[in-house]
Motif scaffolding. Sequence first.
Motif, PDB file in Angstrom:
ATOM      1  N   ALA A   2      48.843  23.918  25.512  1.00 43.85           N
ATOM      2  CA  ALA A   2      47.555  23.916  26.043  1.00 43.85           C
ATOM      3  C   ALA A   2      47.478  22.947  27.363  1.00 43.85           C
ATOM      4  N   ARG A   3      48.014  21.813  27.306  1.00 47.13           N
ATOM      5  CA  ARG A   3      47.986  21.094  28.538  1.00 47.13           C
ATOM      6  C   ARG A   3      48.482  21.534  29.825  1.00 47.13           C
ATOM      7  N   GLN A   4      49.571  22.448  29.475  1.00 47.55           N
ATOM      8  CA  GLN A   4      50.237  22.798  30.781  1.00 47.55           C
ATOM      9  C   GLN A   4      49.289  24.120  31.190  1.00 47.55           C
ATOM     10  N   PHE A   5      48.708  24.913  30.469  1.00 45.07           N
ATOM     11  CA  PHE A   5      47.976  25.941  30.619  1.00 45.07           C
ATOM     12  C   PHE A   5      46.518  25.221  31.547  1.00 45.07           C
ATOM     13  N   LEU A   6      46.069  24.214  31.058  1.00 49.40           N
ATOM     14  CA  LEU A   6      44.762  23.678  31.533  1.00 49.40           C
ATOM     15  C   LEU A   6      45.341  22.950  32.964  1.00 49.40           C
ATOM     16  N   TRP A   7      46.144  22.279  33.161  1.00 52.38           N
ATOM     17  CA  TRP A   7      46.582  21.401  34.383  1.00 52.38           C
ATOM     18  C   TRP A   7      47.728  22.236  35.289  1.00 52.38           C
ATOM     19  N   VAL A   8      48.403  23.465  34.881  1.00 49.40           N
ATOM     20  CA  VAL A   8      49.277  23.940  35.814  1.00 49.40           C
ATOM     21  C   VAL A   8      48.503  25.387  36.115  1.00 49.40           C
ATOM     22  N   ILE A   9      48.090  26.184  35.372  1.00 47.86           N
ATOM     23  CA  ILE A   9      47.712  27.582  35.456  1.00 47.86           C
ATOM     24  C   ILE A   9      46.639  27.569  35.846  1.00 47.86           C
ATOM     25  N   VAL A  10      45.589  27.059  35.279  1.00 43.92           N
ATOM     26  CA  VAL A  10      44.122  26.987  35.753  1.00 43.92           C
ATOM     27  C   VAL A  10      44.026  26.786  36.997  1.00 43.92           C
ATOM     28  N   PRO A  11      44.254  25.633  37.665  1.00 38.35           N
ATOM     29  CA  PRO A  11      44.287  25.512  39.292  1.00 38.35           C
ATOM     30  C   PRO A  11      44.643  26.530  40.082  1.00 38.35           C
ATOM     31  N   TYR A  12      45.901  27.034  39.751  1.00 40.64           N
ATOM     32  CA  TYR A  12      46.330  28.091  40.803  1.00 40.64           C
ATOM     33  C   TYR A  12      45.729  29.322  40.448  1.00 40.64           C
ATOM     34  N   LEU A  13      45.147  29.820  39.350  1.00 40.83           N
ATOM     35  CA  LEU A  13      44.437  30.899  38.947  1.00 40.83           C
ATOM     36  C   LEU A  13      42.976  30.750  39.661  1.00 40.83           C
ATOM     37  N   SER A  14      42.516  29.528  39.486  1.00 38.54           N
ATOM     38  CA  SER A  14      41.244  29.288  40.308  1.00 38.54           C
ATOM     39  C   SER A  14      41.298  29.541  41.859  1.00 38.54           C
ATOM     40  N   LEU A  15      42.333  29.147  42.304  1.00 39.93           N
ATOM     41  CA  LEU A  15      42.638  29.257  43.929  1.00 39.93           C
ATOM     42  C   LEU A  15      42.923  30.724  44.329  1.00 39.93           C
ATOM     43  N   VAL A  16      43.593  31.406  43.304  1.00 46.06           N
ATOM     44  CA  VAL A  16      43.733  32.862  43.702  1.00 46.06           C
ATOM     45  C   VAL A  16      42.338  33.397  43.491  1.00 46.06           C
ATOM     46  N   LEU A  17      41.817  33.123  42.622  1.00 46.10           N
ATOM     47  CA  LEU A  17      40.353  34.070  42.429  1.00 46.10           C
ATOM     48  C   LEU A  17      39.499  33.507  43.527  1.00 46.10           C
ATOM     49  N   PHE A  18      39.313  32.291  44.076  1.00 44.70           N
ATOM     50  CA  PHE A  18      38.583  32.069  45.131  1.00 44.70           C
ATOM     51  C   PHE A  18      39.013  32.881  46.532  1.00 44.70           C
ATOM     52  N   ILE A  19      40.157  32.826  46.622  1.00 45.37           N
ATOM     53  CA  ILE A  19      40.584  33.524  47.867  1.00 45.37           C
ATOM     54  C   ILE A  19      40.424  34.971  47.733  1.00 45.37           C
ATOM     55  N   ALA A  20      40.771  35.725  46.577  1.00 46.57           N
ATOM     56  CA  ALA A  20      40.590  37.087  46.449  1.00 46.57           C
ATOM     57  C   ALA A  20      39.227  37.471  46.509  1.00 46.57           C
ATOM     58  N   GLY A  21      38.214  36.512  45.844  1.00 55.90           N
ATOM     59  CA  GLY A  21      36.648  36.893  46.114  1.00 55.90           C
ATOM     60  C   GLY A  21      36.289  36.733  47.434  1.00 55.90           C
ATOM     61  N   ILE A  23      38.236  37.539  49.979  1.00 61.78           N
ATOM     62  CA  ILE A  23      38.586  38.759  50.594  1.00 61.78           C
ATOM     63  C   ILE A  23      37.877  39.869  50.402  1.00 61.78           C
ATOM     64  N   TRP A  24      37.579  40.116  48.970  1.00 65.67           N
ATOM     65  CA  TRP A  24      36.815  41.322  48.437  1.00 65.67           C
ATOM     66  C   TRP A  24      35.453  41.318  49.015  1.00 65.67           C
ATOM     67  N   ARG A  25      34.640  40.090  49.114  1.00 65.06           N
ATOM     68  CA  ARG A  25      33.307  40.170  49.544  1.00 65.06           C
ATOM     69  C   ARG A  25      33.281  40.495  51.324  1.00 65.06           C
ATOM     70  N   TYR A  26      34.324  39.922  51.995  1.00 59.12           N
ATOM     71  CA  TYR A  26      34.352  40.296  53.437  1.00 59.12           C
ATOM     72  C   TYR A  26      34.535  41.871  53.557  1.00 59.12           C
ATOM     73  N   GLN A  27      35.477  42.279  52.689  1.00 54.50           N
ATOM     74  CA  GLN A  27      35.658  43.718  52.788  1.00 54.50           C
ATOM     75  C   GLN A  27      34.391  44.446  52.504  1.00 54.50           C
ATOM     76  N   ARG A  28      33.783  44.197  51.538  1.00 57.79           N
ATOM     77  CA  ARG A  28      32.698  44.969  51.030  1.00 57.79           C
ATOM     78  C   ARG A  28      31.118  44.773  52.226  1.00 57.79           C
ATOM     79  N   ASP A  29      31.053  43.549  52.457  1.00 60.38           N
ATOM     80  CA  ASP A  29      29.835  43.289  53.201  1.00 60.38           C
ATOM     81  C   ASP A  29      30.013  42.498  54.382  1.00 60.38           C
ATOM     82  N   GLN A  30      30.894  42.958  55.377  1.00 59.86           N
ATOM     83  CA  GLN A  30      31.178  42.270  56.398  1.00 59.86           C
ATOM     84  C   GLN A  30      30.162  41.601  57.105  1.00 59.86           C
ATOM     85  N   PHE A  31      29.103  42.222  57.523  1.00 62.64           N
ATOM     86  CA  PHE A  31      28.016  41.611  58.415  1.00 62.64           C
ATOM     87  C   PHE A  31      27.068  40.858  57.605  1.00 62.64           C
ATOM     88  N   GLY A  32      26.935  40.891  56.254  1.00 62.70           N
ATOM     89  CA  GLY A  32      26.131  40.148  55.390  1.00 62.70           C
ATOM     90  C   GLY A  32      26.748  38.887  55.091  1.00 62.70           C
TER      91      GLY A  32
END
Length: 91
Positions: A2-21, A23-32
Amino acid sequence: MARQFLWVIVPYLSLVLFIAGHIWRYQRDQFGWTSKSSELLEKRQLRLGSLLFHWGILFVFVGHVMGILIPESFYTALGITEEMYHVIALA
């Protein structure tokens, strides 16, 4: 495990979700994709909160970069103990 999941996997998962979000928002509504789209700067009540939020993000980012780039030997040469370092980091 659980400690490995919390301190190793979750930060990278958050970063990937942040970047993907972004990119997705820019593709869907570029002018807004501006500050006016959320009316964040339009509402007078949110100006102070928005300013403080962005300054806080900047301080957190700079603190992390300094914590990674400045070697431990630099702090020991200044006479800063590990306990003092953590107290300063929390402040």
